[in-house]
Design a protein around this motif. Structure first.
Motif, mmCIF file in Angstrom:
data_model
loop_
_atom_site.group_PDB
_atom_site.id
_atom_site.type_symbol
_atom_site.label_atom_id
_atom_site.label_comp_id
_atom_site.label_asym_id
_atom_site.label_seq_id
_atom_site.Cartn_x
_atom_site.Cartn_y
_atom_site.Cartn_z
ATOM 1 N N GLN A 72 0.829 -1.206 0.000
ATOM 2 C CA GLN A 72 0.000 0.000 0.000
ATOM 3 C C GLN A 72 0.862 1.254 0.000
ATOM 4 O OE1 GLN A 72 -2.605 -0.339 3.339
ATOM 5 N NE2 GLN A 72 -3.864 -1.919 2.374
ATOM 6 N N SER A 88 2.133 1.726 -3.523
ATOM 7 C CA SER A 88 1.214 2.221 -4.553
ATOM 8 C C SER A 88 0.791 3.655 -4.265
ATOM 9 C CB SER A 88 0.017 1.295 -4.737
ATOM 10 O OG SER A 88 -0.468 0.861 -3.512
ATOM 11 N N PHE A 134 3.741 5.856 -5.230
ATOM 12 C CA PHE A 134 3.855 5.847 -6.692
ATOM 13 C C PHE A 134 2.848 6.823 -7.299
ATOM 14 C CE2 PHE A 134 2.445 3.813 -10.761
ATOM 15 C CZ PHE A 134 3.591 4.106 -11.474
ATOM 16 N N PHE A 135 1.644 6.785 -6.761
ATOM 17 C CA PHE A 135 0.582 7.680 -7.218
ATOM 18 C C PHE A 135 1.041 9.142 -7.150
ATOM 19 C CE2 PHE A 135 -3.161 10.271 -6.403
ATOM 20 C CZ PHE A 135 -4.063 9.797 -7.335
ATOM 21 N N MET A 168 3.644 16.953 -13.333
ATOM 22 C CA MET A 168 2.960 18.238 -13.233
ATOM 23 C C MET A 168 3.819 19.356 -12.657
ATOM 24 S SD MET A 168 -0.526 17.745 -13.950
ATOM 25 C CE MET A 168 -1.410 18.892 -12.928
ATOM 26 N N TRP A 227 -6.952 26.405 -13.049
ATOM 27 C CA TRP A 227 -7.244 25.444 -11.979
ATOM 28 C C TRP A 227 -6.075 24.491 -11.767
ATOM 29 C CZ3 TRP A 227 -7.045 20.397 -13.436
ATOM 30 C CH2 TRP A 227 -7.237 20.103 -14.790
ATOM 31 N N THR A 276 -4.845 -0.782 -2.017
ATOM 32 C CA THR A 276 -3.970 -0.924 -3.178
ATOM 33 C C THR A 276 -4.790 -0.951 -4.455
ATOM 34 O OG1 THR A 276 -2.468 -2.182 -1.810
ATOM 35 C CG2 THR A 276 -2.137 -2.316 -4.169
ATOM 36 N N MET A 322 -5.854 2.410 -5.454
ATOM 37 C CA MET A 322 -4.750 3.147 -6.060
ATOM 38 C C MET A 322 -4.518 2.693 -7.501
ATOM 39 S SD MET A 322 -3.283 5.494 -4.657
ATOM 40 C CE MET A 322 -4.604 6.110 -3.669
ATOM 41 N N GLY A 338 -7.275 4.076 -9.419
ATOM 42 C CA GLY A 338 -7.348 5.527 -9.278
ATOM 43 C C GLY A 338 -6.237 6.233 -10.032
ATOM 44 N N LEU A 339 -5.080 5.601 -10.052
ATOM 45 C CA LEU A 339 -3.921 6.235 -10.678
ATOM 46 C C LEU A 339 -4.156 6.577 -12.147
ATOM 47 C CD1 LEU A 339 -0.879 7.011 -10.338
ATOM 48 C CD2 LEU A 339 -0.379 4.770 -11.237
ATOM 49 N N ALA A 354 -6.964 9.332 -12.435
ATOM 50 C CA ALA A 354 -6.521 10.669 -12.038
ATOM 51 C C ALA A 354 -5.545 11.239 -13.058
ATOM 52 C CB ALA A 354 -5.865 10.607 -10.657
ATOM 53 N N GLN A 355 -4.642 10.379 -13.531
ATOM 54 C CA GLN A 355 -3.620 10.898 -14.434
ATOM 55 C C GLN A 355 -4.186 11.296 -15.777
ATOM 56 O OE1 GLN A 355 -0.074 8.579 -14.548
ATOM 57 N NE2 GLN A 355 0.436 9.343 -12.549
ATOM 58 N N VAL A 392 -7.217 12.223 -16.488
ATOM 59 C CA VAL A 392 -8.033 13.436 -16.390
ATOM 60 C C VAL A 392 -7.149 14.657 -16.147
ATOM 61 C CG1 VAL A 392 -9.818 14.572 -15.044
ATOM 62 C CG2 VAL A 392 -10.069 12.179 -15.651
ATOM 63 N N LEU A 393 -6.221 14.526 -15.169
ATOM 64 C CA LEU A 393 -5.350 15.657 -14.844
ATOM 65 C C LEU A 393 -4.482 16.065 -16.036
ATOM 66 C CD1 LEU A 393 -3.647 15.347 -11.358
ATOM 67 C CD2 LEU A 393 -4.782 17.313 -12.315
ATOM 68 N N VAL A 419 1.057 8.237 -21.140
ATOM 69 C CA VAL A 419 0.609 7.813 -19.811
ATOM 70 C C VAL A 419 0.195 6.348 -19.839
ATOM 71 C CG1 VAL A 419 -1.200 8.135 -18.091
ATOM 72 C CG2 VAL A 419 -0.050 10.105 -19.040
ATOM 73 N N VAL A 474 2.007 4.015 -17.252
ATOM 74 C CA VAL A 474 1.235 3.433 -16.150
ATOM 75 C C VAL A 474 1.173 1.914 -16.269
ATOM 76 C CG1 VAL A 474 -1.075 3.250 -15.190
ATOM 77 C CG2 VAL A 474 -0.120 5.483 -15.663
ATOM 78 N N VAL A 532 3.011 -0.187 -13.348
ATOM 79 C CA VAL A 532 2.106 -0.901 -12.444
ATOM 80 C C VAL A 532 2.335 -2.405 -12.552
ATOM 81 C CG1 VAL A 532 -0.312 -1.506 -12.085
ATOM 82 C CG2 VAL A 532 0.339 0.870 -12.269
#
Lengths: 359, 367
Positions: free
Chosen positions: A275, A278, A281-282, A290, A303, B21, B24, B27-28, B31-32, B34-35, B178, B182, B186
């Motif tokens: 955990q 990860s 890493f995120f 960024m 934004w 986990t 994540m 989610g990774l 999020a990436q 979209v961002l 990406v 990713v 991963v």
């Protein structure tokens, strides 16, 4: 720190990367490949092609008679842009006084497209001017000369436009980031997983002392890595910070304070090493993309720029570039220093609160 | 066979039990995409510049309003002296200074020539080049306009057309990047840590002395990660289609096939790492400290590979994500078919087979 192998890897892997990777991160656009469709075959078209290839920015990768063929070269990535010189270009230029050239640019790689387009249009303008002057003097044309405004550009702080000066500080920050945040999180979670943290929790040792004790080795490790990084930058890329080293180290400690806080916070939220990994890493992946190391923060929408302000690496990268390249002093970087300190306080405070609850 | 299925199910339970986990992992990419999709752009605009006008005449006013009306620049303020200029650069307030010398219009009319001085902050060399080019283009446009009104003959007008990505958005370049980044990281990370964990806990020994074949252990470890990555792939494709208006132009089947090939290659790298690592920390460092930055830089989506020195170009050829990135760009963005990507597909197949065979061999040796 007992694990010598790990410590060695923590330092050596980043140093090797710092030596090699700046070579990869060369974005000085000079090898733009161009396919020319010459339907005119005149002296003017030959001259234009000569001017383009001798500019040093372009290399001619295709010379065909059909536009479709040039486009397929672009499709296969053998050419970044295609220039079409229409038939009777020279003749009609004299007759009609005005002619069009068609340029198609592969815009998937935006920077290259931008720069390539701008270079080419500047070359064409120059070529246009050359033609005018020549044909005037040879008497092909008569007419009055319009006044001309020219641009005299100079580049400060990096007159040779050396891309390494720009990228080495950023890569160093990225490496320090990975080390600080991730290793802290990992190390604490390791104790959690093996159960030794319970033992420490039941001893009379105060929690904040335990936390500080956990963080200081990584602070030192971060400083060592940073110092070696500066040394590598000097040895391999000849980068000597213009600004003072004190300013750099004060900023570094400020930055590490924030990043170790992040590592601590991530550790409090994870139960297993998987955990922690990860989670970190995120964050690190998003930071890398960024924070302005490899991409421009300035061209982001408002934004996104607001979000980036909360990323400690974005401030440290800015500081690094300003101090190393421009010699900015403490007064110039007050905003970034303050922002990092604030983020650090929030992260550490949050982590300590959360730690008490979970432990 | 039934043994194998039971084992795969067990591995799935392991993965699904660890909610954090899993969150994540999914989610990774979300999020990436979209961002990055919305935030990253290659177009340089709103660069802060300072303008100093010592002449203050009709021509400079026209030029300044032309600069102000383009959305490339954001005029901050006028700087009066050289020291002020230096201070503004050092604070990072401005990227460029444009200086009109005194008697600008006068010189232009009488000598037919006038020069604008442009000073760019070249600590970011590309930005400096780009905005200098913008200014030059604006001034050239201005020249052309005056030439046209003066009836100056011989006008060559370049007509620019941006293919594939007319608005110069960052997304078409970053989404394939990406995806490659990713999926690769991963897969490598998850696999290596999952196997090493078993070693660290000592349960690997038990598995190895059981009648269960080693190849089954590997397959059952890899299957959940393969499935997660395929799901991730579709999440990314759907997101970029819905939010970023980037649809798969070519064949989805081909893209999926190549993606699975790439995922298998990455899983094999993870396997290989896990064989060499003794602790989870070691495995993670190998996959993150060792692979993150090189993958990012050598894939070719941040920096063009043809600009790199030869040894690094050779090195980049060894990075699987480099080939996958090319495939995605061709199939997804340009809509090309297998004829255009057979070479890359072949290379990925070769890498996959090679890595998998090696790790299988090494795995057996350690029995």
């Amino acid at each position: 720190m007992r694990n010598k192998g790990i410590v060695r890897m923590l330092i050596i892997a980043p140093v090797i990367q710092l030596i090699l990777l700046p070579l990869a991160a060369d974005y000085s656009v000079k090898n733009i490949s161009i396919a020319v469709v010459d339907n005119d075959h005149s002296t003017a078209s030959q001259r234009l092609i000569g001017k383009i290839t001798s500019s040093g920015y372009f290399k001619l990768t295709g010379y065909t008679g059909s536009y479709a063929k040039a486009l397929s070269l672009v499709e296969q990535e053998k050419a970044d842009l295609a220039l079409q010189i229409p038939a009777h270009f020279e003749r009609d230029l004299v007759r009609e006084n005005s002619q069009k050239l068609y340029v198609a640019i592969n815009a998937i790689e935006g920077t290259k497209a931008n720069l390539g387009g701008a270079y080419l249009s500047n070359i064409i303008t120059d070529f246009n001017e050359d033609l005018r002057v020549d044909w005037h003097t040879t008497g092909t044309l008569t007419g009055s000369d319009a006044p001309q405004i020219t641009v005299a550009a100079s580049n400060w702080y990096n007159p040779y436009m050396d891309f390494h000066l720009y990228i080495v500080p950023a890569i160093l920050v990225t490496l320090v980031t990975t080390l600080a945040a991730m290793q802290t999180a990992f190390n604490i979670v390791q104790e959690k997983e093996s159960g030794t943290i319970e033992q420490i929790n039941v001893t009379p040792l105060k929690k904040h002392i335990f936390i500080i004790g956990k963080l200081i080795p990584f602070l030192v490790l971060g400083i060592i890595l940073f110092t070696m990084g500066l040394f590598v930058g000097w040895l391999f890329y000849g980068i000597v910070p213009v600004g003072s080293l004190w300013v750099l180290y004060i900023s570094l400690i400020d930055y590490l304070f924030a990043m170790l806080g992040l590592g601590l916070l991530l550790a409090t939220y994870s139960a297993t090493q998987m955990q922690a990994m990860s989670l970190s890493f995120f964050f690190i992946n998003i930071f890398n993309m960024m924070s302005g190391a490899f991409t421009a923060v300035d061209s982001m929408p408002d934004w996104a720029r607001a979000i980036v302000q909360t990323f400690p690496p974005s401030h440290f990268i800015r500081i690094m570039r300003m101090v190393v390249l421009k010699g900015s002093g403490l007064g110039d970087i007050v905003y970034d220093l303050g922002a990092m300190a604030l983020i650090g306080l929030v992260l550490n405070g949050w982590a300590i609160l959360n730690y008490r609850k979970t432990a | 066979m039934r043994q194998l299925i039971t084992f795969i199910r067990k591995e799935f339970l392991h993965v699904f039990r660890d909610r954090k986990t899993l969150l994540m992992l999914f989610g990774l990419p979300i999020a990436q995409i979209v961002l990055f999709g919305f935030a990253l752009s290659n177009e340089i605009k709103n660069s802060r510049i300072a303008i100093t006008d010592y002449s203050k005449d009709a021509v400079t006013e026209q030029l300044i309003s032309k600069i102000a009306s383009s959305n490339y620049f954001d005029i901050q303020r006028t700087v009066q002296s050289a020291t002020q200029l230096e201070a503004a650069f050092k604070k990072g307030d401005i990227r460029m200074a444009v200086i009109f010398p005194a008697n600008f219009a006068n010189d232009l009319v009488h000598t037919g020539k006038a020069t604008i001085q442009v000073i760019a902050d070249a600590s970011d060399p590309n930005l400096a080049t780009t905005i200098t080019n913008y200014i030059t283009r604006l001034v050239n446009d201005f020249n052309t306009q005056t030439a046209l009104t003066a009836g100056k003959p011989l006008q060559i007008l370049p007509e620019m057309q941006f293919l594939y990505n007319p608005e110069l958005r960052g997304a078409p370049n970053f989404v394939p990047g990406v995806m490659a980044l990713v999926l690769m990281l991963v897969c490598t990370m998850m696999t290596s840590v999952a196997i090493v964990k078993e070693k660290e806990l000592g349960t690997m020994e038990i598995l190895l002395v059981s009648p269960f074949k080693p190849i089954y252990i590997i397959i059952s470890k890899l299957t959940p990660n393969l499935l997660i990555s395929v799901v991730n792939l579709f999440i990314i494709l759907i997101l970029s289609s819905v939010f970023l208006d980037l649809h798969v132009k070519g064949s989805i089947l081909l893209l999926t096939f190549d993606s699975i090939l790439f995922i298998l290659t990455s899983l094999s790298i993870g396997l290989l790492l896990s064989i060499n690592a003794k602790t989870q920390q070691g495995a993670m460092m190998g996959s993150m400290m060792g692979m993150m930055l090189p993958t990012m830089l050598l894939t070719g989506f941040l920096f063009p590979i043809e600009n790199m020195p030869l040894p690094l170009q050779v090195l980049a050829n060894l990075v699987p994500s480099r080939w996958y990135f090319i495939i995605v760009k061709k199939v997804m963005l340009k809509g090309l078919g297998i004829a255009a990507v057979w070479k890359e597909t072949l290379i990925l197949t070769g890498m996959c087979l090679f890595l998998f065979t090696i790790s299988l061999r090494r795995f057996k040796i350690r029995l």
